[in-house]
Design an enzyme around this catalytic site. Structure first.
Site, mmCIF file in Angstrom:
data_model
loop_
_atom_site.group_PDB
_atom_site.id
_atom_site.type_symbol
_atom_site.label_atom_id
_atom_site.label_comp_id
_atom_site.label_asym_id
_atom_site.label_seq_id
_atom_site.Cartn_x
_atom_site.Cartn_y
_atom_site.Cartn_z
ATOM 1 N N TYR A 179 -2.051 -8.811 2.871
ATOM 2 C CA TYR A 179 -1.319 -7.961 1.924
ATOM 3 C C TYR A 179 -0.924 -6.686 2.652
ATOM 4 O O TYR A 179 -1.767 -6.075 3.322
ATOM 5 C CB TYR A 179 -2.211 -7.630 0.726
ATOM 6 C CG TYR A 179 -1.606 -6.656 -0.262
ATOM 7 C CD1 TYR A 179 -2.133 -5.375 -0.414
ATOM 8 C CD2 TYR A 179 -0.518 -7.012 -1.054
ATOM 9 C CE1 TYR A 179 -1.589 -4.479 -1.326
ATOM 10 C CE2 TYR A 179 0.032 -6.112 -1.970
ATOM 11 C CZ TYR A 179 -0.513 -4.849 -2.107
ATOM 12 O OH TYR A 179 0.026 -3.956 -3.005
ATOM 13 N N ASP A 233 -1.445 -4.063 10.894
ATOM 14 C CA ASP A 233 -1.592 -3.318 9.639
ATOM 15 C C ASP A 233 -3.067 -2.904 9.523
ATOM 16 O O ASP A 233 -3.904 -3.701 9.114
ATOM 17 C CB ASP A 233 -1.161 -4.174 8.448
ATOM 18 C CG ASP A 233 -1.355 -3.422 7.141
ATOM 19 O OD1 ASP A 233 -0.965 -3.958 6.083
ATOM 20 O OD2 ASP A 233 -1.910 -2.306 7.171
ATOM 21 N N LYS A 251 -5.237 5.108 3.486
ATOM 22 C CA LYS A 251 -6.630 5.222 3.024
ATOM 23 C C LYS A 251 -7.434 6.321 3.737
ATOM 24 O O LYS A 251 -7.256 7.514 3.453
ATOM 25 C CB LYS A 251 -7.303 3.858 3.126
ATOM 26 C CG LYS A 251 -6.581 2.798 2.250
ATOM 27 C CD LYS A 251 -7.207 1.435 2.339
ATOM 28 C CE LYS A 251 -6.319 0.381 1.717
ATOM 29 N NZ LYS A 251 -6.458 0.251 0.271
HETATM 30 P P1 KE4 Z 1 -0.950 1.274 -0.558
HETATM 31 O O1 KE4 Z 1 0.547 1.253 -0.718
HETATM 32 O O2 KE4 Z 1 -1.658 0.625 -1.755
HETATM 33 O O3 KE4 Z 1 -1.499 2.638 -0.195
HETATM 34 O O4 KE4 Z 1 -1.310 0.364 0.715
HETATM 35 C C1 KE4 Z 1 -0.886 -0.968 0.732
HETATM 36 C C2 KE4 Z 1 -1.754 -1.741 1.709
HETATM 37 C C3 KE4 Z 1 -1.222 -2.074 2.943
HETATM 38 N N1 KE4 Z 1 -1.957 -2.752 3.858
HETATM 39 C C4 KE4 Z 1 -3.246 -3.119 3.602
HETATM 40 C C5 KE4 Z 1 -4.015 -3.854 4.640
HETATM 41 C C6 KE4 Z 1 -3.838 -2.791 2.353
HETATM 42 O O5 KE4 Z 1 -5.111 -3.165 2.102
HETATM 43 C C7 KE4 Z 1 -3.086 -2.096 1.381
HETATM 44 C C8 KE4 Z 1 -3.643 -1.751 0.021
HETATM 45 N N2 KE4 Z 1 -4.913 -2.321 -0.301
HETATM 46 C C9 KE4 Z 1 -5.186 -2.570 -1.702
HETATM 47 C C10 KE4 Z 1 -6.623 -3.102 -1.775
HETATM 48 N N3 KE4 Z 1 -6.683 -4.472 -1.497
HETATM 49 C C11 KE4 Z 1 -5.006 -1.339 -2.531
HETATM 50 C C12 KE4 Z 1 -5.592 -1.423 -3.920
HETATM 51 C C13 KE4 Z 1 -4.511 -1.449 -4.963
HETATM 52 O O6 KE4 Z 1 -3.513 -2.181 -4.784
HETATM 53 O O7 KE4 Z 1 -4.692 -0.720 -5.986
#
Ligand code: KE4
Length: 429
Positions: free
Chosen positions: A144, A239, A267
């Protein structure tokens, strides 16, 4: 446990916010039940609006490497607040932040700040397309990378939990340039490269995945992927939004000993505030506006308030390398406790851990890829989640996520968690 205020608030929230939440996974859809509305957090604990205390392992989905509200981040924020929040103009702190990231991650020569992981990955793919002049890119099923259109093609994380591999609203145009490979399967990469010779701008991968549960690439796979990208002139993007500064000081690329061309962050580098970043080879990053033609922008990118929290977090990491010994000690203690529980219960659930990210899958098969991960019994995970919650342990409300251990988790916290883990499993199997 009384959660009547959370129930009332969730009812009200759903009138004004889609699904009552600002990010889908928070709605507890895949585990059922009423999401808890959180009042405050401190160290390893969070407190809901009904006054219940939880030892928690979400850490805001990764940022809280040191637990909630560590003094050095809070003080940095208070100090910055005296001077303002955002100026829409360059500040010295942004230079310091860029230099610190470059210092901590050897593959990074230049870096651009953004406001989320999605912005970071979206911009990194655009940079690779601009740099190579090619349209297509490869991602992996189960990984993801945020919710940009061209990623929501068989995404992992939320979309996987919803069991809807492709989101409505994503156009066929987008889907045609997104190629999906199988995680840890180098043949799937070779086939895609052969079928799309000279057309692939980038490969983006979670080198240690956290969005299909925790799954690590094999050493041979990642080394072969690196050499294929070198041979084909394909930009390799790691990523590391989740793994950056999480699994090691230098992230997954330090653990694996493989350098990507671009890396994305999120994060932890925001210290709890909205921050993302992408960076890597100078020749690629020099393509980014305003020095290059690839447009990329953001009103609040690098804003001083977020930078002050992020800089405090990374500076703490730089000044205290022992942080990773503490994280390893806490994480291996928890893993050992969980494994001995499973032994006592005669269960052989797959347990994957890399540093302070770990996941127990409700399947007894080894989990090295997406296909194996989705064999997990998500129904049983939902029951386990609530049994743990009722015992005051707050885990991710979805099987395909990670348990995040912090430096703030005490041995007492971990013992309580291990005890609750045994009782919860005993209650449901
Ligand atoms: P954000 O746009 O949510 O800050 O980051 C996206 C993203 C990109 N790459 C990786 C490897 C990630 O884990 C994420 C976001 N992770 C999720 C948790 N699995 C965020 C939680 C959510 O969607 O509320």
């Amino acid at each position: 446990m009384n959660i009547s205020k959370s129930i009332k608030l969730f009812e009200e929230a759903q009138k004004y916010i889609p699904g009552g939440v600002n990010s889908p996974v928070r709605a507890f859809k895949s585990v059922g039940g009423n999401p808890l509305f959180i009042e405050s957090g401190n160290g390893s604990k969070i407190y809901d609006v009904d006054g219940n205390e939880y030892i928690e392992y979400i850490g805001s989905w990764g940022p809280h490497l040191f637990g909630h509200n560590p003094p050095f981040i809070k003080n940095a924020l208070v100090e910055m607040l005296e001077k303002g929040t955002s100026f829409g103009a360059p500040t010295e702190l942004e230079i310091e932040m860029a230099k610190l990231i470059i210092n901590l991650v050897p593959s990074i020569e230049m870096v651009r700040m953004v406001n989320s992981g999605t912005e970071a990955t979206m911009s990194a793919v655009r940079a690779a397309r601009g740099y190579t002049g090619r349209d297509k890119f490869i991602k992996f099923e189960g990984c993801y990378h945020g919710h940009a259109d061209y990623f929501l093609i068989k995404a992992g994380s939320g979309a996987l939990t919803f069991g809807v591999p492709t989101s409505p609203g994503v156009t066929k145009g987008n889907a045609k340039d997104t190629l999906n490979a199988d995680y840890n399967d180098i043949e799937s990469i070779k086939n895609l490269v052969a079928e799309n010779k000279g057309e692939i701008a980038a490969v983006i991968i979670e080198p240690i995945a956290g969005n299909m549960g925790v799954v690590k690439v094999s050493d041979e796979f990642i080394k072969e992927l690196r050499s294929i990208c070198d041979e084909e002139g394909i930009v390799l993007i790691f990523d590391e939004v989740m793994t950056g500064f999480r699994v090691a000081r230098g992230g997954a690329q330090e653990v694996l000993g493989v350098k990507p061309d671009l890396t994305t962050f999120g994060k932890i580098i925001g210290g709890g505030l909205p921050v993302g970043a992408f960076g890597g080879k100078r020749e690629i990053m020099q393509k980014i506006a305003p020095v290059g033609p690839v447009y990329q922008a953001g009103t609040l990118s690098g804003n001083p308030l977020a930078m002050s929290a992020g800089y405090a977090a990374l500076k703490h990491i730089k000044d205290n390398p022992g942080v990773y010994d503490t994280l390893e000690k806490n994480s291996s203690y928890l893993e050992k406790g969980f494994k001995s529980n499973l032994e006592k219960l005669g269960k052989n659930y797959a347990m994957n851990r890399v540093g302070s990210m770990q996941c127990m899958f409700f399947t007894e098969e080894k989990v090295n890829d997406f296909k194996a991960a989705v064999k997990s019994d998500t129904e049983l995970y939902g029951k386990y989640f609530h049994e743990m919650l009722n015992r005051g342990i707050y885990l991710a409300p979805a099987q395909f996520e990670a348990v995040f251990v912090s430096t703030a988790h005490s041995t007492d916290d971990l013992d309580k968690t291990i005890k609750a883990h045994y009782e919860s499993l005993a209650a449901i199997i």
